[in-house]
Scaffold this active site. Structure first.
Site, short mmCIF file in Angstrom:
data_model
loop_
_atom_site.label_atom_id
_atom_site.label_comp_id
_atom_site.label_asym_id
_atom_site.label_seq_id
_atom_site.Cartn_x
_atom_site.Cartn_y
_atom_site.Cartn_z
N LYS A 24 -1.48 11.77 5.07
CA LYS A 24 -1.19 10.80 6.13
C LYS A 24 -0.44 9.59 5.58
O LYS A 24 0.53 9.12 6.16
CB LYS A 24 -2.51 10.36 6.78
CG LYS A 24 -2.34 9.36 7.91
CD LYS A 24 -3.52 8.39 8.02
CE LYS A 24 -3.29 7.16 7.20
NZ LYS A 24 -4.33 6.14 7.28
N LYS A 81 0.84 -1.22 0.00
CA LYS A 81 0.00 0.00 0.00
C LYS A 81 0.86 1.25 0.00
O LYS A 81 0.56 2.23 -0.69
CB LYS A 81 -0.95 -0.01 1.20
CG LYS A 81 -1.85 1.23 1.33
CD LYS A 81 -2.87 1.34 0.20
CE LYS A 81 -3.57 2.69 0.16
NZ LYS A 81 -4.68 2.85 1.06
#
Lengths: 293, 290
Positions: free
Chosen positions: A238, A170
């Site tokens: 983030k 990811k």
């Protein structure tokens, strides 16, 4: 199957509903009770704590914001670990630091709970259409057990490797999408400031080596000036923070990702964090416009 | 004055020595007792715990490495302090951690001052540190005997955490300047020009700076032995880049410099001087040693 689901936000809500439509019995807990409203009419039971959810479920799926939230849901007071039956598999589909995922996995393993990290790519649209890309890290046996559930939510489900490997994949995904969105925004701003129609540029480039889904989809939304979130800029910020933390820890040079992360800082700092990541275009436009215009 | 000190590394050891020689009573504790032998010989008083140091002192100075070290130490000191005590931490840590520690102490009527320093080992030995501190302005008078013995420039920057913000700015400007020196050295060498001469010429002009003088000098001499260990600058960059993310402030140049530091760490040069940023550039253009 009795499936627990915690984290019923923009992504989690449609994901959980896919599982329910596939005939699974849902067990839910939410920090904010209003998140439970869409489940009133379906086969779903709500519970008072994650521990209560764990008592009823064979698999619990977690889809929250960041590592501290995952840790709290799993290992906090009245967390999943407090109610887990033997053989429980926790599937964390949030995007968190790979190292944090490994730690949480290890602590759960000590209590006899399997932990699988399974972050997703595809945004809200992917969640609604059950078309997510799901990247999995964990033991093959645990993967096989949860794979049928994941296939109800995603189109592509891949076991990448051991615990944490899904989060590494990811992170790689976020490097490519973060840098990619910024590259498209830079190209479009460059074209426009050169007096050339960015739509024509996009159309031409789609046929060549610069073709990408980002150029196609995000590019079109930039042209439409549709900044409504598929994926919010603050979340991309983030995720890039996670990437850069890991690069720091390992002594890795990621110059493009580092520069991109700064643009996301600027997007969030200038109040566009709730917009889609493609707001990078607005930021670039603003920064190359004379003051006061 | 009754003072205490904990943390006797390259910086802390000479700093504690200055406090002793200024005539203060100095209570000390260390995880490694060997690190305080020289100070004990000069009259420092050994204590068996951080709490005992706090109990024996009006002001305790500390100089350790990371945010978690300081937080742990503060938890140990806190029960020992009498009301009105002051903990002055000279370490470089996250501003948010400094604020959290200050809040923890204030519930006990104890003051916390974040007072990171700039000037390195040389500055510590010569009592010529730049001290940037955050905390209640009213403490300035009581802190003066301590700060005065350690540094030449003492600036009250603001409330708790403000000293650490200033230190983050300091590290940002300084390491970016070191990287700029390294790039200048690389450009000069690439063009077949002696960087030592370039540096000498620049020192007299508008690009003259302490960094060009000190770190540029080390690059010209190819002396990469640690003045400041690069791994400490690398650590500080994680703090300041994290702060930038938290605040939504873009730092494009710092982000690029950070990546050069990451490469330096990846090449296992962290225990050499930050002037090794030159060697990172050399590695990237084939002129390096490997």
């Amino acid at each position: 199957m009795n499936v627990g689901f915690i984290g019923l936000g923009l992504m989690g809500r449609p994901m959980a509903l896919h599982l329910e439509r596939a005939g699974h019995a849902l067990h839910l807990w939410a920090r904010r009770p209003e998140s439970l409203a869409p489940f009133a009419a379906v086969n779903a039971k709500t519970h008072a704590s994650p521990a209560e959810v764990a008592r009823q479920a064979e698999v619990v799926i977690v889809m929250v914001a960041d590592a501290p939230d995952v840790e709290k849901v799993c290992l906090g007071a009245d967390g999943l670990a407090a109610g887990a039956k033997a053989g429980l598999v926790v599937v964390d589909m949030s995007t968190i630091n790979p190292n944090a995922a490994r730690c949480i996995g290890q602590r759960l393993a000590e209590k006899g709970i399997e932990f699988v990290d399974a972050p997703v790519s595809g945004g809200e649209t992917g969640a609604i259409n059950a078309a997510l890309t799901i990247m999995v890290g964990g033991k093959p046996e645990a993967f096989e057990k949860v794979k049928p559930l994941l296939e109800k939510m995603g189109k592509s489900v891949t076991l990448i490797g051991d615990s944490g490997a899904g989060q590494v994949a990811k992170a790689c995904n976020q490097i490519l999408t973060g840098v990619g969105v910024l590259a498209v925004a830079e190209a479009f701003n460059f074209a426009a400031k050169s007096g050339v129609d960015a739509a024509k540029v996009r159309e031409a480039l789609l046929g060549g080596f610069a073709y990408s889904k980002i150029l196609e989809n995000h590019g079109q939304r930039m042209l439409d000036r549709n900044f409504k979130p598929g994926f919010k800029a603050w979340m991309h910020q983030k995720d890039l923070r996670i990437v850069m933390e890991e690069a720091h820890r390992m002594g890795l040079m990621l110059p493009s990702a580092a520069a991109t992360a700064q643009v996301f800082n600027a997007i969030v700092g200038s109040g566009m964090g709730e917009n889609d990541s493609i707001s990078a275009l607005m930021l670039l436009e603003k920064m190359s416009t004379p003051e006061g215009e | 004055m009754r003072l205490g000190f904990i943390g006797f590394g390259t910086m802390g050891e000479p700093m504690a020595g200055h406090l002793l020689r200024a005539g203060h009573r100095l209570a000390v504790w260390s995880r490694r007792a060997a690190s305080v032998e020289a100070l004990l010989a000069q009259g420092a008083v050994w204590c068996d715990s951080p709490a005992a140091v706090a109990a024996a002192s009006e002001i305790v100075g500390t100089n350790v490495t990371g945010s978690s070290d300081v937080e742990e130490l503060a938890a140990g000191l806190a029960p020992g302090f009498a009301a009105g005590g002051i903990h002055v931490d000279f370490s470089t840590i996250a501003p948010a951690t400094a604020r959290r520690i200050a809040a923890m102490y204030s519930r006990r009527g104890v003051d916390f001052v974040d007072a990171p320093v700039s000037g390195g080992g040389t500055g510590a030995r010569n009592a010529s540190l730049a001290i940037m501190w955050g905390g209640k302005a009213a403490l300035a008078e009581r802190l003066q005997p301590v700060f005065g013995a350690l540094g030449k420039t003492v600036v009250h920057v603001g409330e708790a955490g403000a000293g650490q913000v200033a230190k983050a700015c300091n590290q940002m400007v300084m390491v970016a300047a070191i990287e700029a020196c390294a790039e200048a050295a690389r450009l000069a060498a690439g063009a077949g020009v002696d960087f030592a001469k370039v540096r000498e010429a620049m020192l007299g002009g508008s690009a003259g700076s302490r960094v060009l003088d000190v770190f540029g000098g080390r690059m010209a001499a190819r002396d990469f032995a640690a003045g400041v260990e690069a791994r400490l600058h690398h650590k500080d960059y994680a703090l300041l880049m994290d702060e930038a993310t938290r605040l939504g402030v873009p730092l494009p140049v710092s982000a690029a410099v950070w990546q050069q530091l990451n490469a330096l760490m990846g090449r296992e040069l962290g225990r050499t001087d930050t002037s090794s940023l030159l060697r990172v550039l050399e590695a990237g253009d084939g002129s390096g040693t490997r």
